[in-house]
Design a protein around this motif. Sequence first.
Motif, PDB file in Angstrom:
ATOM      1  N   LYS A 368      29.694  46.436  33.323  1.00 29.57           N
ATOM      2  CA  LYS A 368      28.268  46.320  33.606  1.00 29.57           C
ATOM      3  C   LYS A 368      27.577  45.508  32.513  1.00 29.57           C
ATOM      4  N   PRO A 369      26.589  44.699  32.865  1.00 32.71           N
ATOM      5  CA  PRO A 369      25.948  44.554  34.188  1.00 32.71           C
ATOM      6  C   PRO A 369      26.566  43.489  35.075  1.00 32.71           C
ATOM      7  N   TYR A 370      27.729  42.930  34.668  1.00 32.31           N
ATOM      8  CA  TYR A 370      28.309  41.820  35.418  1.00 32.31           C
ATOM      9  C   TYR A 370      29.088  42.313  36.643  1.00 32.31           C
ATOM     10  N   SER A 371      29.738  43.450  36.553  1.00 28.32           N
ATOM     11  CA  SER A 371      30.496  43.988  37.679  1.00 28.32           C
ATOM     12  C   SER A 371      30.520  45.505  37.570  1.00 28.32           C
ATOM     13  N   ASP A 372      30.873  46.139  38.668  1.00 28.36           N
ATOM     14  CA  ASP A 372      30.879  47.600  38.729  1.00 28.36           C
ATOM     15  C   ASP A 372      32.293  48.112  38.505  1.00 28.36           C
ATOM     16  N   CYS A 373      32.852  47.817  37.350  1.00 26.49           N
ATOM     17  CA  CYS A 373      34.202  48.291  37.031  1.00 26.49           C
ATOM     18  C   CYS A 373      34.121  49.250  35.852  1.00 26.49           C
ATOM     19  N   THR A 374      35.215  49.942  35.575  1.00 26.23           N
ATOM     20  CA  THR A 374      35.268  50.914  34.497  1.00 26.23           C
ATOM     21  C   THR A 374      36.363  50.537  33.522  1.00 26.23           C
ATOM     22  N   GLU A 375      36.109  50.795  32.244  1.00 30.18           N
ATOM     23  CA  GLU A 375      37.075  50.427  31.215  1.00 30.18           C
ATOM     24  C   GLU A 375      38.253  51.401  31.179  1.00 30.18           C
ATOM     25  N   THR A 376      37.963  52.674  31.054  1.00 28.36           N
ATOM     26  CA  THR A 376      39.014  53.684  30.918  1.00 28.36           C
ATOM     27  C   THR A 376      38.944  54.766  31.983  1.00 28.36           C
ATOM     28  N   LEU A 448      33.731  61.298  52.459  1.00 25.78           N
ATOM     29  CA  LEU A 448      33.895  62.246  51.363  1.00 25.78           C
ATOM     30  C   LEU A 448      33.212  61.777  50.084  1.00 25.78           C
ATOM     31  N   GLY A 449      32.868  60.511  50.025  1.00 26.87           N
ATOM     32  CA  GLY A 449      32.236  59.965  48.830  1.00 26.87           C
ATOM     33  C   GLY A 449      33.200  59.464  47.786  1.00 26.87           C
ATOM     34  N   CYS A 450      34.509  59.552  48.041  1.00 23.94           N
ATOM     35  CA  CYS A 450      35.485  59.093  47.044  1.00 23.94           C
ATOM     36  C   CYS A 450      35.411  57.581  46.848  1.00 23.94           C
ATOM     37  N   GLN A 451      35.269  56.834  47.929  1.00 26.80           N
ATOM     38  CA  GLN A 451      35.191  55.379  47.811  1.00 26.80           C
ATOM     39  C   GLN A 451      33.933  54.946  47.086  1.00 26.80           C
ATOM     40  N   GLN A 452      32.891  55.759  47.130  1.00 29.48           N
ATOM     41  CA  GLN A 452      31.664  55.406  46.425  1.00 29.48           C
ATOM     42  C   GLN A 452      31.744  55.769  44.945  1.00 29.48           C
ATOM     43  N   ILE A 453      32.502  56.802  44.610  1.00 24.50           N
ATOM     44  CA  ILE A 453      32.610  57.238  43.222  1.00 24.50           C
ATOM     45  C   ILE A 453      33.623  56.397  42.455  1.00 24.50           C
ATOM     46  N   CYS A 454      34.767  56.156  43.041  1.00 26.75           N
ATOM     47  CA  CYS A 454      35.851  55.465  42.345  1.00 26.75           C
ATOM     48  C   CYS A 454      35.546  53.975  42.211  1.00 26.75           C
ATOM     49  N   LYS A 455      35.944  53.400  41.086  1.00 34.06           N
ATOM     50  CA  LYS A 455      35.695  51.994  40.784  1.00 34.06           C
ATOM     51  C   LYS A 455      36.998  51.322  40.376  1.00 34.06           C
ATOM     52  N   ASP A 456      36.997  50.011  40.454  1.00 32.33           N
ATOM     53  CA  ASP A 456      38.140  49.241  39.974  1.00 32.33           C
ATOM     54  C   ASP A 456      38.218  49.317  38.460  1.00 32.33           C
ATOM     55  N   ALA A 457      39.431  49.159  37.948  1.00 27.41           N
ATOM     56  CA  ALA A 457      39.615  49.084  36.508  1.00 27.41           C
ATOM     57  C   ALA A 457      39.280  47.673  36.026  1.00 27.41           C
ATOM     58  N   CYS A 458      38.667  47.591  34.849  1.00 30.78           N
ATOM     59  CA  CYS A 458      38.285  46.274  34.316  1.00 30.78           C
ATOM     60  C   CYS A 458      39.506  45.494  33.846  1.00 30.78           C
ATOM     61  N   SER A 459      40.493  46.176  33.329  1.00 26.27           N
ATOM     62  CA  SER A 459      41.706  45.520  32.830  1.00 26.27           C
ATOM     63  C   SER A 459      42.913  46.033  33.607  1.00 26.27           C
ATOM     64  N   PHE A 460      43.759  45.127  34.015  1.00 27.15           N
ATOM     65  CA  PHE A 460      44.969  45.527  34.723  1.00 27.15           C
ATOM     66  C   PHE A 460      46.013  44.423  34.608  1.00 27.15           C
ATOM     67  N   LYS A 461      47.255  44.822  34.814  1.00 25.67           N
ATOM     68  CA  LYS A 461      48.390  43.910  34.801  1.00 25.67           C
ATOM     69  C   LYS A 461      48.981  43.835  36.200  1.00 25.67           C
ATOM     70  N   GLU A 462      49.462  42.681  36.541  1.00 24.26           N
ATOM     71  CA  GLU A 462      49.979  42.471  37.897  1.00 24.26           C
ATOM     72  C   GLU A 462      51.213  41.592  37.840  1.00 24.26           C
ATOM     73  N   TRP A 463      52.202  41.991  38.606  1.00 24.86           N
ATOM     74  CA  TRP A 463      53.412  41.194  38.745  1.00 24.86           C
ATOM     75  C   TRP A 463      53.493  40.714  40.196  1.00 24.86           C
ATOM     76  N   ALA A 464      53.288  39.424  40.388  1.00 24.10           N
ATOM     77  CA  ALA A 464      53.398  38.848  41.727  1.00 24.10           C
ATOM     78  C   ALA A 464      54.876  38.680  42.049  1.00 24.10           C
ATOM     79  N   LEU A 465      55.288  39.243  43.185  1.00 26.60           N
ATOM     80  CA  LEU A 465      56.704  39.280  43.547  1.00 26.60           C
ATOM     81  C   LEU A 465      57.010  38.275  44.654  1.00 26.60           C
ATOM     82  N   THR A 466      58.134  37.612  44.495  1.00 28.26           N
ATOM     83  CA  THR A 466      58.671  36.718  45.521  1.00 28.26           C
ATOM     84  C   THR A 466      60.060  37.227  45.886  1.00 28.26           C
TER      85      THR A 466
END
Length: 653
Positions: A368-376, A448-466
């Motif tokens: 915040k205020p740039y995006s609605d994500c959470t750090e931890t 249930l309100g879960c989708q409204q409460i839960c937020k994306d993580a600001c930092s994450f790692k991703e492995w794109a698989l082929t």
Amino acid sequence: AATAPGKKITARLKRTLPVRGPQAPTLSELMRWYCLNTNTHGCRRIVVSRGRLRRLLWILLTLSAVGLILWQCAELLMNYYSASVSVTVQFQKLPFPAVTICNINPYKYSAMKEYLSELDKETKKALETFYGFSEGKSKVRRSVDEWNSTGGDFFQQIPLLKVEDFSRTATDLHSGQKRKIEGSVFHKDSSIVNSGDSNDIIGFQLCDANNSSECALYTFSSGVNAIQEWYKLHYMNIMAQIPLETKEKLSYSADDLLLTCFFDGLSCDKRHFTRFHHPLHGNCYTFNSGENGTILSTSTGGSEYGLQVVLYIDEADYNPFLVTSTGAKIIVHDQNEYPFIEDIGTEIETAAATSIGMHFTRSRKLSKPYSDCTETGADIPVENLYNKSYSLQICLHSCFQKAMVDSCGCAQYAQPLPAGAEYCNYKKNPNWMYCYYRLHEKFVKEQLGCQQICKDACSFKEWALTTSIAQWPSTVSEDWMLRVLSWDKGQKLNKKLNKTDLANLMVFYKDLNERFISENPANTLVILLSNFGGQLGLWMSCSVVCVIEIVEVFFIDSLSIVMRRQWQKAKKWWHNRKQAGSGKPPQASQVERQCHDNPICIDEDLPTFNTALRLPLPQDSPLPRTPPPNYSTLRLETAFTEQLPDTLELGQH
């Protein structure tokens, strides 16, 4: 006494001098003073311009400039809260991710026969009743009829039903009798159009144990889906009653699942794998989990320098009703992430070599205020039940499990247990199935309100698989390879291997390019203020001092005038009320009598020119007049007492 003359002089000056500026008594006079003294040229031109047309043009130009400033400043503010994305590519030695492997079949079917005998009987009876065929000869000979019977009453409560012509009647599989359908009907395969006979619709009915009239019928277009869903429902109810230690023994050990292992060109074994028990997939094994504090890395890309394992699947010991595919499921994840096998796992085939190439990407978003994500995730009011780093999936599953415990009184079997809760089973919680399906329906519909409460993580790692697949082993190498593998594991398997029981898996980095995607603020505070100054100077020839002046006049001084007026009205009202209460007629004060009810004098502010003209004259003094001229100065004075004769004659003529 010494200060009395000074007070009188001050009072007299207040009554005689005009008032301008912030002390002006009315808003119109304040605005006029501001326009004559402000640094913004447009406002001054409005007042000093001669002619209505010219004044109207300056009003329009000034208002247009103000509108443009507001629009441009709003654009600048919106742009300030935007972010730009930058991508950085680095070439370096990369840490190898954790690789979790599970057999698609969670438990050995031969070891589960004493727990699933009654359920298998009911399932086979449903196949024979609905489709008219029996099991026949099985590849692995086992007598279900000899298995111990458990939970017969439970299957009678929730039997499979055959719905007839979309009517409110259905045939009960267990008793063969027809029953009336109560409550709502939910078609679970709504995306599939049933082109066959309506008699093929199969489902099951769930009712509220506390209110038998509250029921819901779940139907399926495909009989396979209906039987599998019904089987899994009872399967979870049975597995929830088995202790964890027993379930770990019923599932596959590391020696059972792993035949060969290589990493980075070196041999590895089961000591490099960490076991964890998944409720739906049994014993799973994670390579490079990092639990011992060491995380393996690789400095070379390519399939030869990654992880290579040969898995023993043992297709013959699969549960025929629980799973319909053969192979294994894997997931590549960070050491601090929970492996959601059921959500994002990748299936690998038997009798095939599956190569999975990876590209590593680290991403970071601005909070915040740039995006609605959470750090931890600490700001999310949902307890993390997985004891792993925060993720959106962890939050959603934990939120649903918490709602399950609060609404149904027990926990859903496929997710971790909250503190003090127990897994649902029909013996202790006869109403849990109906409650679970109703709750899951609300969760999918985001009620249930879960989708409204839960937020994306600001930092994450991703492995794109082929993924690529090749036949394995080849026809020419099949014989000797199976013989060698059977020899290596022969003491534990006690039989010759079949290629449909094996799966070859390779996980490796395609390259060592680490991609880092980050968000950066598009504007800083300095740039924002500079842009504001440019807009104000362009459209209004205004500076920071001008802005402060506007705030002072339009907000502070204007508010002061309004509050002063209200205070005067309240003061006068209170004075009149006191006079009315005492029975005396209202009398004007000395100041009011002198000022003719002039509010400026009452407030002891300097009067304006207009109000000064209304000031009264002193009552006990004559009107000031100009003194008459002294005509005695015009008289001729002579030093002679008698008039001369010659002048007398002239006067006579």
